[in-house]
Design an enzyme around this catalytic site. Sequence first.
Site, PDB file in Angstrom:
ATOM      1  N   LYS B 105       1.763 -16.482   3.520  1.00  0.00           N
ATOM      2  CA  LYS B 105       1.542 -15.015   3.453  1.00  0.00           C
ATOM      3  C   LYS B 105       1.283 -14.520   4.795  1.00  0.00           C
ATOM      4  O   LYS B 105       0.100 -14.889   5.153  1.00  0.00           O
ATOM      5  CB  LYS B 105       0.625 -14.618   2.154  1.00  0.00           C
ATOM      6  CG  LYS B 105       0.311 -13.148   2.278  1.00  0.00           C
ATOM      7  CD  LYS B 105      -0.849 -12.695   1.201  1.00  0.00           C
ATOM      8  CE  LYS B 105      -1.082 -11.357   1.623  1.00  0.00           C
ATOM      9  NZ  LYS B 105      -2.339 -10.912   0.922  1.00  0.00           N
ATOM     10  N   GLY B 166      -9.035  -4.160  -0.635  1.00  0.00           N
ATOM     11  CA  GLY B 166     -10.313  -4.076  -1.240  1.00  0.00           C
ATOM     12  C   GLY B 166     -10.871  -2.634  -1.531  1.00  0.00           C
ATOM     13  O   GLY B 166     -11.805  -2.558  -2.050  1.00  0.00           O
ATOM     14  N   GLY B 193      -4.960  -2.816  -2.664  1.00  0.00           N
ATOM     15  CA  GLY B 193      -5.295  -1.431  -2.838  1.00  0.00           C
ATOM     16  C   GLY B 193      -5.368  -1.169  -4.361  1.00  0.00           C
ATOM     17  O   GLY B 193      -6.026  -0.500  -4.994  1.00  0.00           O
ATOM     18  N   ALA B 214      -6.297  -9.185  -6.168  1.00  0.00           N
ATOM     19  CA  ALA B 214      -7.412  -9.990  -5.765  1.00  0.00           C
ATOM     20  C   ALA B 214      -8.767  -9.326  -6.082  1.00  0.00           C
ATOM     21  O   ALA B 214      -9.173  -9.302  -7.382  1.00  0.00           O
ATOM     22  CB  ALA B 214      -7.529 -10.712  -4.265  1.00  0.00           C
TER      23      ALA B 214
END
Lengths: 79, 269
Positions: B105, B166, B193, B214
């Site tokens: 990534k 975040g 987001g 996440a």
Amino acid sequence: MLTVSINEEDVKLPEGATLVDAVAHLTGRELNADGTPVDGGRLGVAVAVGSAVVPRSRWAATELTGGEELEIVTAVQGG
Amino acid sequence: MTTETITQDIPALQVGGYTLQNRLIMGTGGITDLEALEKALVASGTTLTTVAMRRYSPDTKTSVFSMLERLGIDILPNTAGCYTVKDTVLTAELAREALETDLIKVEVIADEHTLLPDVIETLEATEQLADRGFIPMVYTIDDPATALRLENAGAAAVMPLGAPIGTGLGILNPHNIELIASRANVPVVLDAGIGAASEAAQAMELGCDAVLVASAVTRAQKPTAMAQATRRAVEAGYLSRSAGRIPRREHAQASSAFEGLINPVEELT
């Protein structure tokens, strides 16, 4: 004895030490000559010497002479 | 119909030479309790999960790595914390060596306050990594032109942000995300987001092929519940998208016929 830097900390290793010894020293795991852990499984670490990655297959053949700067990394939580 | 049956209707996604079985990619950051993380990952049904690469410390050991191996979840290393092409390529090479995967990534940020991607460095890094045989999944801005440039540079998937990392602000520019998805020839993964499950469904409805989550899960009050919700949202969004939504209309359109209505009762005075 010779001194190398591992992750910016000075580490003393015996003369003739290779990257296998350096990785075993840091991780505290016994390693086979090919760099795999004696207790099985995968090690999950990689080594760079002076910003160049040294593949595990070359660890045993990479003898340290002292003064090298090693980065030893692994996966941590993130992303 | 059971959830299992519905899940089977959702095909795997091909990302370069890699087959992504479940369209919810998870992150592992933002949670200190490893046991709670494990429960959340299992509840999410994810088959691919991100990790960061950092200096080995006797304290951290390789706990995340061992856990993902034990759970049979594939590892997607990221280049989080990189600002330059050089650092990104070195981090990717270290990740490939340590974790024995070509997946990477690509995440090249411009500064630590916004964590927004530096697209110039990202583009160059993507090209170099593709040349070196990686399968670059590239974190980028929600800009259709940039997404196409990345695809042409060798990105195996483009991963536009919904909002800064975040923030949980959701998808700030749905129009752009839809445009990116409609024009891409490689998979589009909505990355960053998302704050709640509904936004994962929205991403899929806009045409994204997968979603990466996440913080929305790991920082939720109940991570396991949010993981399960997000898993179902991704499935719902995929099915909703493939079902074909009705066009938007200016005025109401009755779904009950007007013919055969009884005579209106005379108004009482």
